[in-house]
Scaffold this motif. Structure first.
Motif, PDB file in Angstrom:
ATOM      1  N   ASP A  26      42.099  50.840  48.232  1.00 47.41           N
ATOM      2  CA  ASP A  26      43.169  50.314  47.390  1.00 47.41           C
ATOM      3  C   ASP A  26      44.392  49.910  48.208  1.00 47.41           C
ATOM      4  N   GLU A  27      44.513  50.435  49.395  1.00 46.27           N
ATOM      5  CA  GLU A  27      45.670  50.139  50.228  1.00 46.27           C
ATOM      6  C   GLU A  27      45.229  50.061  51.686  1.00 46.27           C
ATOM      7  N   ARG A  50      51.817  46.679  54.863  1.00 47.33           N
ATOM      8  CA  ARG A  50      51.091  47.473  53.865  1.00 47.33           C
ATOM      9  C   ARG A  50      50.577  46.531  52.793  1.00 47.33           C
ATOM     10  N   GLU A  52      48.184  45.932  49.292  1.00 45.67           N
ATOM     11  CA  GLU A  52      47.650  46.588  48.103  1.00 45.67           C
ATOM     12  C   GLU A  52      46.646  45.674  47.424  1.00 45.67           C
ATOM     13  N   TYR A  58      43.696  41.364  48.436  1.00 48.19           N
ATOM     14  CA  TYR A  58      44.822  42.179  48.865  1.00 48.19           C
ATOM     15  C   TYR A  58      46.039  41.296  49.109  1.00 48.19           C
TER      16      TYR A  58
END
Length: 515
Positions: A26-27, A50, A52, A58
């Motif tokens: 998910d990340e 980062r 997500e 993403y």
């Protein structure tokens, strides 16, 4: 810290950390480095990204600048017969020092981008630079930026393209570097006109005693126009440099005003002149000389930068457009990081042969294809593809590309056939250069399989073919396409977009010269 992407038995492709798959990730956190090595200056920027998950792809949720290097005057090796060879030892020392200051090591870098401009792209220099980054070569998107691409990158990095949307205005970006100046006119978020000219701060440089240290060909040409004699080792005649700088500013100002040029200015152009004479609403400056334009730098580094900044600023102020500050000045063309987004292309894909995958670091072209009409014009499609290749300095066919298209209208046989014939003709330079270079097509809809089958079965295209869909790309992206996943028949696609740093601390550390 995240480990690089890895594969394990069973057809699963894992990201970020060992034994964590795309399906459940998910990340993703990546550490990225961007490197800009040019004729005059070199610098690095380290970032943490980062990402997500958003549906099946993403997006960058956060970008933190870890370290911005000092700006190095690109070091050259001393040689009796070749004074344009980059000093790889000095460059390596600078790079190693910046890694230490950033608190990272090469093995902890997940991704990166390396942009080479000017004399840095010469064969001997490119080899030397490759040696410096050899340990990370597989993680980097490398861009040898020609004049057209560098002009567009500067406009994107300076924020001119974004401002043209935000202000609903025609924005001109003037990127003045050491050897050349790049001019881009932006409207609606896109570069709509561009040119480049051999005018730069370091076409003549001096030692601390004011003696001529180096003179580029353009410097000699312009000096001759004003009757100035430039001899390496001699101090130029009093007042001669002022005349030279005034002529440089005159030539540059003429180039940014439009297509009607004097013979002297036209001889200095590196691209076609601006197509139309349209005064912009806003002018922005980027490149090393911009630091003097906006008063962010005052130190003299033995070149024409401060005087050229004053001379061109006076002309633009008298011209009338509003002058705005850029998001980036000296760092406008640096590739701040590779923004990784991961998407998955599913059932409607075509890959022939399967060994054509995986593919890495394909530059994306987004031609303006005439797909809105009921009848698709194959010749117009081919022309649009060739134009997109030229704009990215890829028209020689030396490198495979990913052609992004946005399908409109029905997928009837006649429309599909015209589209495929046009694409094949437009990409012919790639086929001419290498029989094993793949044709790669990426669509946003669900006709990837049909396109691939038509090219292979109907047109008998001999090139390897990769046709995928459900992917959103844009110009200046680079993509990796992974091998077919045994569990689903899908392919993972990693999209590396050029993300430009948002820090405003530009050039304020000064220029560090390695002697």
């Amino acid at each position: 810290m995240n480990a690089p992407e890895s594969e394990v038995p069973g057809g699963r492709v894992f990201f970020s950390n060992v034994r964590r798959s795309l399906e459940f990730e998910d990340e993703i956190v990546l550490v990225s480095v961007g490197v800009d090595i040019g004729s005059s200056t070199s610098h690095l920027v380290f970032s943490r990204l980062r990402l997500e998950r958003l549906d099946n792809r993403y997006i960058v949720a956060e970008r933190l600048v870890l370290h911005e290097s000092e700006v190095l005057l690109t070091p050259y090796a001393k040689s009796a017969d070749d004074d344009v060879t980059i000093d790889a030892v000095a460059l390596r020392a600078f790079v190693d020092a910046q890694y230490a200051l950033a608190g990272v090591t090469p093995d902890t870098i997940d991704s990166g981008a390396l942009i080479l401009t000017g004399v840095a792209v010469r064969r001997s220099n490119a080899r030397a630079i490759a040696d410096v980054f050899a340990a990370q070569a597989g993680k980097f998107v490398a861009v040898s930026a020609g004049d057209a691409l560098e002009t567009a990158l500067a406009a994107m990095g300076s924020g001119a393209a974004a401002r043209s949307i935000r202000d609903n205005a025609r924005v001109m970006n003037i990127d003045i570097g050491g050897g050349t100046s790049k001019i881009a006119v932006c409207a609606g978020g896109a570069v709509v006109a561009q040119t480049a000219i051999d005018i730069g701060a370091r076409i003549v440089s001096f030692d601390v005693q004011g003696r001529v240290l180096r003179v580029e060909e353009a410097g000699q040409r312009l000096a001759a126009e004003v009757g100035l004699v430039l001899t390496v080792g001699d101090v130029p005649a009093a007042g001669g440099i002022a005349l030279l700088v005034d002529r440089m500013a005159q030539r540059l100002f003429e180039a940014l005003q439009g297509p009607t040029l004097s013979a002297g200015t036209a001889a200095l152009l590196r691209l076609e002149p601006l197509a139309v004479a349209l005064q912009p609403d806003v002018v922005m400056f980027s490149g090393g000389v911009s630091e003097y334009v906006y008063g962010r730098e005052a130190q003299d580094y033995g070149d024409l930068g401060p005087a050229l900044a004053r001379a061109i600023l006076q002309r633009v102020q008298a011209w009338g457009p509003r002058i705005a500050e850029p998001d980036q000045g000296i760092r406008a063309t640096v590739v701040g990081a590779s923004q990784y987004t991961i998407q998955v292309s599913g059932a409607t894909i075509f890959v022939q042969p399967q060994s054509a995958l995986p593919l890495r670091n394909l530059p994306v072209i987004t031609p303006d294809l005439p797909l809105g009409d009921d009848v698709v014009d194959a010749a117009a499609v081919a022309d649009a593809v060739r134009a997109a290749l030229r704009a990215m300095d890829l028209h020689g066919g030396e490198q495979a590309v990913a052609l992004c298209y946005y399908w409109a209208g029905s997928a009837s046989y006649s429309r599909l056939d015209a589209f495929c014939r046009g694409v094949a003709a437009g990409l012919q330079a790639i086929a001419d250069h290498s029989a094993t270079a793949p044709f790669v097509l990426v669509g946003d809809g669900d006709i990837g399989g049909l396109v691939g089958i038509h090219l292979h079965s109907e047109m008998k295209i001999a090139q390897p073919l990769v046709s995928i869909d459900g992917i959103v790309l844009q110009a200046f992206d680079y993509i990796d396409i992974g091998a077919l996943l045994d569990t689903s028949g899908a392919v993972p696609v990693v999209i590396k977009s050029l993300v430009f740093p948002q820090s405003s601390a530009l050039g304020r550390s000064g220029l560090q010269a390695l002697r």
